[in-house]
Design an enzyme around this catalytic site. Structure first.
Site, PDB file in Angstrom:
ATOM      1  N   CYS A  85       0.837  -1.209   0.000  1.00 37.33           N
ATOM      2  CA  CYS A  85       0.000   0.000   0.000  1.00 37.33           C
ATOM      3  C   CYS A  85       0.872   1.260   0.000  1.00 37.33           C
ATOM      4  O   CYS A  85       1.590   1.498  -0.976  1.00 37.33           O
ATOM      5  CB  CYS A  85      -1.005  -0.033   1.158  1.00 37.33           C
ATOM      6  SG  CYS A  85      -2.323   1.147   0.928  1.00 37.33           S
ATOM      7  N   HIS A 195      -3.765  -4.907  -0.327  1.00 38.54           N
ATOM      8  CA  HIS A 195      -3.310  -5.481   0.949  1.00 38.54           C
ATOM      9  C   HIS A 195      -3.365  -7.015   0.908  1.00 38.54           C
ATOM     10  O   HIS A 195      -4.439  -7.596   1.105  1.00 38.54           O
ATOM     11  CB  HIS A 195      -4.204  -4.973   2.084  1.00 38.54           C
ATOM     12  CG  HIS A 195      -3.994  -3.545   2.432  1.00 38.54           C
ATOM     13  ND1 HIS A 195      -3.101  -3.137   3.394  1.00 38.54           N
ATOM     14  CD2 HIS A 195      -4.534  -2.414   1.938  1.00 38.54           C
ATOM     15  CE1 HIS A 195      -3.113  -1.828   3.504  1.00 38.54           C
ATOM     16  NE2 HIS A 195      -3.969  -1.360   2.616  1.00 38.54           N
ATOM     17  N   GLU A 197      -2.461  -9.003   3.125  1.00 37.31           N
ATOM     18  CA  GLU A 197      -2.851  -9.451   4.477  1.00 37.31           C
ATOM     19  C   GLU A 197      -4.355  -9.335   4.714  1.00 37.31           C
ATOM     20  O   GLU A 197      -4.885  -9.858   5.685  1.00 37.31           O
ATOM     21  CB  GLU A 197      -2.062  -8.681   5.540  1.00 37.31           C
ATOM     22  CG  GLU A 197      -2.501  -7.262   5.803  1.00 37.31           C
ATOM     23  CD  GLU A 197      -2.076  -6.266   4.741  1.00 37.31           C
ATOM     24  OE1 GLU A 197      -1.551  -6.667   3.679  1.00 37.31           O
ATOM     25  OE2 GLU A 197      -2.294  -5.069   4.970  1.00 37.31           O
TER      26      GLU A 197
HETATM   27  N1  LIG Z   1      -4.617   2.694   3.028  1.00 43.76           N
HETATM   28  C1  LIG Z   1      -3.938   3.845   3.079  1.00 43.76           C
HETATM   29  O1  LIG Z   1      -3.561   4.327   4.141  1.00 43.76           O
HETATM   30  C2  LIG Z   1      -3.673   4.515   1.766  1.00 43.76           C
HETATM   31  C3  LIG Z   1      -3.309   5.928   1.998  1.00 43.76           C
HETATM   32  C4  LIG Z   1      -2.722   6.577   0.771  1.00 43.76           C
HETATM   33  N2  LIG Z   1      -2.307   7.906   1.094  1.00 43.76           N
HETATM   34  C5  LIG Z   1      -3.763   6.554  -0.342  1.00 43.76           C
HETATM   35  O2  LIG Z   1      -4.838   7.054  -0.146  1.00 43.76           O
HETATM   36  O3  LIG Z   1      -3.533   6.044  -1.406  1.00 43.76           O
END
Ligand SMILES: NC(=O)CC[C@H](N)C(=O)O
Length: 214
Positions: A85, A195, A197
């Site tokens: 991410c 993700h 996970e």
């Molecule tokens: N899951 C996250 O914390 C992603 C945050 C990231 N800044 C986004 O919005 O792409």
């Protein structure tokens, strides 16, 4: 004993990342350690860089634990790194969030920018378009993974045409009329916008595939 370090640089999503690697690595006797110690992070068999929050804040946290140098030195030594991410986003050259332009690690050229879709954040399960010969997605039947993000890399700038080096494997996802990089597989550097996970059996198998490279 294979050791995976999960880098604690003040970003969130740490515990679920630790548990997911423990589950995926259980049969291989993988030991998982959550750490901000540069020496441990640099020399573990695998380093996982999770991430939740804003690009700029994550880069600030990463620099506070010397994370850029840890990643760089691992890659020079061909030691595997997996970014998840925001942990993927900060590997690129820069990020622009809420009008703030921040420098990233620069492992790949490219800009992390707001998704151009009617509904943001992109939150939920979605499909990915992985390269045919991907090691990251080997043996994974489902192509659905869990995403939670509002930003992404919408243009892949690495041009391998006519060069001797093996180009990175890039996986894409289409969302709301936009398209962004969902994963990159580049030698010892792997990264996912989604993700693993939080992506059930498919995510577990992806982590098993990564652990098998350690
Ligand atoms: N899951 C996250 O914390 C992603 C945050 C990231 N800044 C986004 O919005 O792409």
């Amino acid at each position: 004993m294979t050791t995976v370090a999960v880098l604690d640089y003040g970003s969130g999503n740490l515990r679920s990342a630790v548990r997911a690697v423990e589950r995926a690595g259980g049969s291989r006797g993988v030991e998982v350690v959550l750490t901000s110690d540069a020496r441990v992070a640099e020399h573990a068999d695998g380093l996982l860089v999770p991430g939740v929050g804003a690009f700029e804040a994550c880069m600030r946290g990463l620099r506070e634990v010397d994370g850029e140098r840890i990643i760089e030195r691992r890659l020079i030594a061909h030691r595997p790194v997996l970014g998840i991410c925001v942990g993927m986003q900060i590997l690129f050259a820069e990020g622009i969030e809420h009008g703030v332009r921040s420098r990233g690690c620069g492992e790949w050229p490219g800009t992390v920018e707001k998704l151009q879709a009617p509904i943001v954040p992109h939150m939920g399960w979605d499909t990915v378009e992985a390269p045919a010969d991907s090691g990251m997605f080997a043996g994974i039947e489902s192509e659905r993974f869990y995403f939670v993000h509002s930003y992404g890399v919408r243009e892949w700038l690495v041009d391998a045409e006519g060069t001797a080096f093996t180009p990175p494997g890039v996986t894409w996802t289409q969302y709301g009329g936009d398209r962004f990089v969902a994963a990159v597989e580049h030698g010892p550097l792997w990264a996912t916008q989604f993700h693993p996970e939080k992506s059930g059996d498919a995510g577990r198998r992806l982590l098993e595939n990564w652990i098998a490279t350690l």
